[in-house]
Design an enzyme around this catalytic site. Structure first.
Site, PDB file in Angstrom:
ATOM      1  N   LYS A 236       2.366  -3.846   0.926  1.00 55.25           N
ATOM      2  CA  LYS A 236       2.410  -5.213   0.416  1.00 55.25           C
ATOM      3  C   LYS A 236       2.201  -6.216   1.535  1.00 55.25           C
ATOM      4  CE  LYS A 236       5.334  -3.589  -3.320  1.00 55.25           C
ATOM      5  NZ  LYS A 236       6.709  -3.318  -3.800  1.00 55.25           N
TER       6      LYS A 236
ATOM      7  N   GLN B  48      12.728  -4.896  -2.444  1.00 57.25           N
ATOM      8  CA  GLN B  48      12.240  -3.570  -2.792  1.00 57.25           C
ATOM      9  C   GLN B  48      13.360  -2.750  -3.424  1.00 57.25           C
ATOM     10  OE1 GLN B  48       8.976  -2.393  -2.420  1.00 57.25           O
ATOM     11  NE2 GLN B  48       9.756  -0.715  -3.665  1.00 57.25           N
TER      12      GLN B  48
ATOM     13  N   ASP C 189       8.075 -10.656  -9.028  1.00 61.82           N
ATOM     14  CA  ASP C 189       8.089  -9.389  -9.773  1.00 61.82           C
ATOM     15  C   ASP C 189       8.184  -9.642 -11.275  1.00 61.82           C
ATOM     16  OD1 ASP C 189       7.714  -7.103  -8.258  1.00 61.82           O
ATOM     17  OD2 ASP C 189       9.783  -7.038  -7.555  1.00 61.82           O
TER      18      ASP C 189
END
Length: 297
Positions: free
Chosen positions: A52, A96, A119
């Site tokens: 990422k 994460q 997200d």
């Protein structure tokens, strides 16, 4: 011949479209910023975060990374999230998952400012998705929509079957497919571990999206001729390779390919799209927070 959908190619197209958006933001004095937070020593999680950050660097997004000791108390993680919430240079925050067992995943998701939740998992953003007013679509389901679109597959009026009901993929995927919007208007069935005779359901589908985390669960005998098959699964299975394993999806690719009209491979299908759509959400978040109009791809 069956169309094998190239996720890398579609993801490249999304990224190229985002470059124009980033240029428009830069012209307005804005550099999109994404902060990643890792509280784990799991090698897979470390790899995902690294990928990422590399994607940010490639596009010119200001990526910052924050690592915490997995044994640290929850307050340390929450303090980092609070600081990022208050930082005007950070437009997107990604913690994460999974976090250590002594911290509740849901508590972390609720701590992130919804407008920075790229997200799309904060309850407020989940509610907006269900209501048909999504702020940020979750990355993997949105990427699946892009793949279906790239394959020129019509969702309107189609019967779509989602195999899996996770909060990350299955549920939001089903919600996107039923929306009265482009990429939606499908008649959608959600299957899961309690579904009886899964094959009878999937054989009736025009579109099958497998996201259940069971290696090669869906095979060719469970696919209607000409159906579109999107394989979200990524599973390690023992194999006689240098690494001692290989990656396979939730679909038995070879047998399903014999029946499907279009299908995604593993790897190289949905995976590249997830990171591309994270970049998409980060750029969108920058435009929303800085009140700069951009034409997203």
């Amino acid at each position: 011949m069956t169309h094998v959908i190239d996720g890398n190619e579609v993801a490249d197209g999304v990224r190229e479209g985002l470059r124009d958006c980033i240029d428009d933001l830069e012209s307005a004095g804005v550099t999109p910023g994404l902060a990643t937070v890792l509280m784990s020593d799991d090698p897979a999680s470390e790899t995902y975060v690294s990928m990422k950050q590399r994607a940010c660097e490639d596009l010119g997004i200001d990526g910052s990374h924050h690592e915490l000791d997995p044994d640290a108390p929850a307050d340390e993680l929450f303090d980092v999230v609070d600081e990022l919430n208050d930082d005007p240079g950070v437009h997107g925050i990604l913690v994460q998952m999974p976090v250590p067992d002594h911290i509740e995943n849901e508590a972390v998701l609720r701590r992130i400012d919804p407008i920075k939740d790229v997200d799309g998992f904060h309850p407020e953003n989940v509610g907006r998705l269900v209501a048909g007013d999504a702020r940020y679509k979750p990355c993997t389901p949105h990427g699946v929509q892009k793949l279906i679109e790239a394959a020129d597959v019509e969702t309107e009026g189609a019967h779509a079957v989602v195999v899996g009901r996770s909060d990350i993929v299955g549920k939001p995927m089903a919600n996107l497919l039923i929306q009265k919007a482009p990429g939606g208007n499908a008649t959608t069935t959600v299957c899961h571990s309690r579904t009886e005779d899964l094959g009878a359901v999937t054989r009736d589908a025009d579109i099958v999206i497998a996201a259940v985390g069971v290696p090669e669960l869906v095979d060719g005998s469970m696919i209607a001729a000409g159906a579109t098959v999107i394989d979200v699964g990524v599973n390690r299975v023992d194999a006689d390779t240098e690494k001692g394993y290989e990656l396979v999806g939730d679909v038995d690719f070879e047998s399903a390919r014999e029946r499907a009209g279009a299908i995604t491979p593993v790897p190289g299908g949905v995976g590249p799209m997830t990171i591309a759509m994270l970049m998409y959400n980060t750029v969108k978040a920058a435009g929303v927070q800085e009140d700069v109009a951009i034409d997203l791809p």
